[in-house]
Design a protein around this motif. Structure first.
Motif, PDB file in Angstrom:
ATOM      1  N   GLU A  73      62.729 138.602  -5.543  1.00  0.00           N
ATOM      2  CA  GLU A  73      61.590 137.788  -5.950  1.00  0.00           C
ATOM      3  C   GLU A  73      60.298 138.408  -5.428  1.00  0.00           C
ATOM      4  OE1 GLU A  73      60.059 133.379  -4.834  1.00  0.00           O
ATOM      5  OE2 GLU A  73      62.155 133.538  -5.443  1.00  0.00           O
ATOM      6  N   GLN A  74      59.243 138.315  -6.234  1.00  0.00           N
ATOM      7  CA  GLN A  74      57.953 138.852  -5.832  1.00  0.00           C
ATOM      8  C   GLN A  74      57.439 138.140  -4.578  1.00  0.00           C
ATOM      9  OE1 GLN A  74      56.040 141.360  -7.056  1.00  0.00           O
ATOM     10  NE2 GLN A  74      57.644 141.877  -8.509  1.00  0.00           N
ATOM     11  N   PRO A  75      56.906 138.888  -3.602  1.00  0.00           N
ATOM     12  CA  PRO A  75      56.300 138.253  -2.426  1.00  0.00           C
ATOM     13  C   PRO A  75      55.097 137.405  -2.847  1.00  0.00           C
ATOM     14  CG  PRO A  75      56.639 140.598  -2.053  1.00  0.00           C
ATOM     15  CD  PRO A  75      56.905 140.342  -3.506  1.00  0.00           C
ATOM     16  N   VAL A  76      54.754 136.441  -2.017  1.00  0.00           N
ATOM     17  CA  VAL A  76      53.619 135.562  -2.278  1.00  0.00           C
ATOM     18  C   VAL A  76      52.493 135.943  -1.323  1.00  0.00           C
ATOM     19  CG1 VAL A  76      52.812 133.166  -2.233  1.00  0.00           C
ATOM     20  CG2 VAL A  76      55.124 133.692  -3.036  1.00  0.00           C
ATOM     21  N   LEU A  77      51.282 136.101  -1.876  1.00  0.00           N
ATOM     22  CA  LEU A  77      50.095 136.376  -1.075  1.00  0.00           C
ATOM     23  C   LEU A  77      49.248 135.123  -1.031  1.00  0.00           C
ATOM     24  CD1 LEU A  77      49.047 139.895  -2.408  1.00  0.00           C
ATOM     25  CD2 LEU A  77      50.631 139.329  -0.571  1.00  0.00           C
ATOM     26  N   GLY A  78      48.702 134.815   0.140  1.00  0.00           N
ATOM     27  CA  GLY A  78      47.856 133.640   0.295  1.00  0.00           C
ATOM     28  C   GLY A  78      46.528 133.996   0.932  1.00  0.00           C
ATOM     29  N   TYR A  79      45.484 133.311   0.502  1.00  0.00           N
ATOM     30  CA  TYR A  79      44.151 133.531   1.065  1.00  0.00           C
ATOM     31  C   TYR A  79      44.097 133.105   2.525  1.00  0.00           C
ATOM     32  CZ  TYR A  79      42.358 134.214  -3.648  1.00  0.00           C
ATOM     33  OH  TYR A  79      42.140 134.688  -4.906  1.00  0.00           O
ATOM     34  N   ILE A  80      43.241 133.770   3.272  1.00  0.00           N
ATOM     35  CA  ILE A  80      42.945 133.389   4.647  1.00  0.00           C
ATOM     36  C   ILE A  80      41.573 132.722   4.605  1.00  0.00           C
ATOM     37  CG2 ILE A  80      42.572 134.186   7.002  1.00  0.00           C
ATOM     38  CD1 ILE A  80      44.339 136.628   6.290  1.00  0.00           C
ATOM     39  N   ASP A  81      41.557 131.405   4.665  1.00  0.00           N
ATOM     40  CA  ASP A  81      40.311 130.643   4.560  1.00  0.00           C
ATOM     41  C   ASP A  81      39.641 130.404   5.909  1.00  0.00           C
ATOM     42  OD1 ASP A  81      40.665 130.375   1.797  1.00  0.00           O
ATOM     43  OD2 ASP A  81      41.839 128.541   2.055  1.00  0.00           O
ATOM     44  N   ASP A  82      40.420 130.389   6.966  1.00  0.00           N
ATOM     45  CA  ASP A  82      39.919 130.051   8.292  1.00  0.00           C
ATOM     46  C   ASP A  82      39.306 131.287   8.959  1.00  0.00           C
ATOM     47  OD1 ASP A  82      39.947 128.057  10.614  1.00  0.00           O
ATOM     48  OD2 ASP A  82      40.969 129.816  11.465  1.00  0.00           O
ATOM     49  N   ASP A  83      38.052 131.171   9.420  1.00  0.00           N
ATOM     50  CA  ASP A  83      37.364 132.299  10.048  1.00  0.00           C
ATOM     51  C   ASP A  83      38.064 132.781  11.307  1.00  0.00           C
ATOM     52  OD1 ASP A  83      35.433 132.301   8.067  1.00  0.00           O
ATOM     53  OD2 ASP A  83      33.982 131.161   9.244  1.00  0.00           O
ATOM     54  N   LEU A  84      38.557 131.857  12.126  1.00  0.00           N
ATOM     55  CA  LEU A  84      39.245 132.239  13.356  1.00  0.00           C
ATOM     56  C   LEU A  84      40.536 132.998  13.043  1.00  0.00           C
ATOM     57  CD1 LEU A  84      39.514 132.267  16.403  1.00  0.00           C
ATOM     58  CD2 LEU A  84      40.563 129.992  16.264  1.00  0.00           C
ATOM     59  N   GLU A  85      41.300 132.496  12.076  1.00  0.00           N
ATOM     60  CA  GLU A  85      42.529 133.193  11.673  1.00  0.00           C
ATOM     61  C   GLU A  85      42.202 134.599  11.173  1.00  0.00           C
ATOM     62  OE1 GLU A  85      46.305 132.716   8.572  1.00  0.00           O
ATOM     63  OE2 GLU A  85      44.573 131.371   8.385  1.00  0.00           O
ATOM     64  N   TYR A  86      41.141 134.715  10.373  1.00  0.00           N
ATOM     65  CA  TYR A  86      40.743 136.017   9.847  1.00  0.00           C
ATOM     66  C   TYR A  86      40.396 136.975  10.986  1.00  0.00           C
ATOM     67  CZ  TYR A  86      38.460 139.679   7.229  1.00  0.00           C
ATOM     68  OH  TYR A  86      38.127 140.907   6.716  1.00  0.00           O
ATOM     69  N   GLU A  87      39.642 136.506  11.972  1.00  0.00           N
ATOM     70  CA  GLU A  87      39.258 137.350  13.106  1.00  0.00           C
ATOM     71  C   GLU A  87      40.484 137.815  13.890  1.00  0.00           C
ATOM     72  OE1 GLU A  87      36.327 138.712  13.920  1.00  0.00           O
ATOM     73  OE2 GLU A  87      35.541 137.835  12.074  1.00  0.00           O
ATOM     74  N   ILE A  88      41.451 136.930  14.071  1.00  0.00           N
ATOM     75  CA  ILE A  88      42.685 137.291  14.780  1.00  0.00           C
ATOM     76  C   ILE A  88      43.449 138.357  14.000  1.00  0.00           C
ATOM     77  CG2 ILE A  88      44.950 136.404  15.498  1.00  0.00           C
ATOM     78  CD1 ILE A  88      43.459 133.748  16.178  1.00  0.00           C
ATOM     79  N   VAL A  89      43.525 138.192  12.677  1.00  0.00           N
ATOM     80  CA  VAL A  89      44.213 139.167  11.826  1.00  0.00           C
ATOM     81  C   VAL A  89      43.476 140.504  11.855  1.00  0.00           C
ATOM     82  CG1 VAL A  89      44.826 139.698   9.425  1.00  0.00           C
ATOM     83  CG2 VAL A  89      45.293 137.427  10.367  1.00  0.00           C
ATOM     84  N   LEU A  90      42.155 140.472  11.770  1.00  0.00           N
ATOM     85  CA  LEU A  90      41.359 141.694  11.827  1.00  0.00           C
ATOM     86  C   LEU A  90      41.573 142.420  13.154  1.00  0.00           C
ATOM     87  CD1 LEU A  90      39.240 143.594  10.644  1.00  0.00           C
ATOM     88  CD2 LEU A  90      37.484 142.055  11.547  1.00  0.00           C
ATOM     89  N   ASP A  91      41.560 141.688  14.267  1.00  0.00           N
ATOM     90  CA  ASP A  91      41.807 142.302  15.575  1.00  0.00           C
ATOM     91  C   ASP A  91      43.177 142.962  15.631  1.00  0.00           C
ATOM     92  OD1 ASP A  91      39.321 141.501  16.481  1.00  0.00           O
ATOM     93  OD2 ASP A  91      40.086 139.802  17.645  1.00  0.00           O
ATOM     94  N   ALA A  92      44.182 142.291  15.086  1.00  0.00           N
ATOM     95  CA  ALA A  92      45.540 142.847  15.078  1.00  0.00           C
ATOM     96  C   ALA A  92      45.599 144.108  14.224  1.00  0.00           C
ATOM     97  CB  ALA A  92      46.530 141.805  14.575  1.00  0.00           C
ATOM     98  N   PHE A  93      44.912 144.110  13.087  1.00  0.00           N
ATOM     99  CA  PHE A  93      44.899 145.291  12.226  1.00  0.00           C
ATOM    100  C   PHE A  93      44.188 146.448  12.911  1.00  0.00           C
ATOM    101  CE2 PHE A  93      42.967 147.867   8.808  1.00  0.00           C
ATOM    102  CZ  PHE A  93      44.135 148.322   8.218  1.00  0.00           C
ATOM    103  N   GLU A  94      43.087 146.169  13.591  1.00  0.00           N
ATOM    104  CA  GLU A  94      42.390 147.226  14.325  1.00  0.00           C
ATOM    105  C   GLU A  94      43.265 147.791  15.437  1.00  0.00           C
ATOM    106  OE1 GLU A  94      38.718 145.288  15.358  1.00  0.00           O
ATOM    107  OE2 GLU A  94      37.805 145.835  13.434  1.00  0.00           O
ATOM    108  N   GLU A  95      44.048 146.948  16.084  1.00  0.00           N
ATOM    109  CA  GLU A  95      45.002 147.419  17.092  1.00  0.00           C
ATOM    110  C   GLU A  95      46.056 148.317  16.442  1.00  0.00           C
ATOM    111  OE1 GLU A  95      48.409 145.495  19.933  1.00  0.00           O
ATOM    112  OE2 GLU A  95      46.523 144.392  19.753  1.00  0.00           O
ATOM    113  N   TYR A  96      46.521 147.923  15.262  1.00  0.00           N
ATOM    114  CA  TYR A  96      47.471 148.746  14.502  1.00  0.00           C
ATOM    115  C   TYR A  96      46.862 150.123  14.212  1.00  0.00           C
ATOM    116  CZ  TYR A  96      49.554 150.648  10.277  1.00  0.00           C
ATOM    117  OH  TYR A  96      50.087 151.506   9.351  1.00  0.00           O
ATOM    118  N   LEU A  97      45.595 150.149  13.755  1.00  0.00           N
ATOM    119  CA  LEU A  97      44.935 151.423  13.460  1.00  0.00           C
ATOM    120  C   LEU A  97      44.813 152.280  14.715  1.00  0.00           C
ATOM    121  CD1 LEU A  97      42.074 150.390  11.007  1.00  0.00           C
ATOM    122  CD2 LEU A  97      44.261 151.477  10.458  1.00  0.00           C
TER     123      LEU A  97
END
Length: 105
Positions: A73-97
């Motif tokens: 089954e195709q994966p489901v993508l969902g929007y990130i509406d919460d600014d705090l959640e977005y910042e946490i995800v961005l920080d994690a991605f920068e750590e990944y980089l």
């Protein structure tokens, strides 16, 4: 970040996703990585019409979920509406980089 486990499933081969934007345009994106933050999965997507080696390239983040009962089954993508959640995800991605950079050096 102790609640970040990187990466969940870094694509070994190029994976692409076709997104339909709110304005009706369709954009082909490359999956940069799928990663976990705080028990939730996220995907980082880079539009294919960019220079993927440009450090200023745009990256879009979405919540990511798969149906464990049907791996086809195709994966489901969902929007990130919460600014705090977005910042946490961005920080994690920068750590990944950062980890990718140090692994290459």
């Amino acid at each position: 970040m102790s609640d970040t486990n990187m990466p969940v499933g870094y694509p070994e081969e190029e994976m692409n996703v076709e997104l339909r934007l709110d304005d009706g345009r369709t954009v082909m994106c490359e999956v940069v990585t799928i990663f976990e933050v705080g028990g939730a999965d996220y995907v980082a997507l880079a539009p294919r019409d960019q220079n993927l080696t440009d450090p200023e390239q745009e990256v879009w983040f979405y919540r990511y979920s798969e149906n464990p009962d049907d791996p086809n089954e195709q994966p489901v993508l969902g929007y990130i509406d919460d600014d705090l959640e977005y910042e946490i995800v961005l920080d994690a991605f920068e750590e990944y980089l950062d980890n990718q950079y140090f692994d290459e050096v």
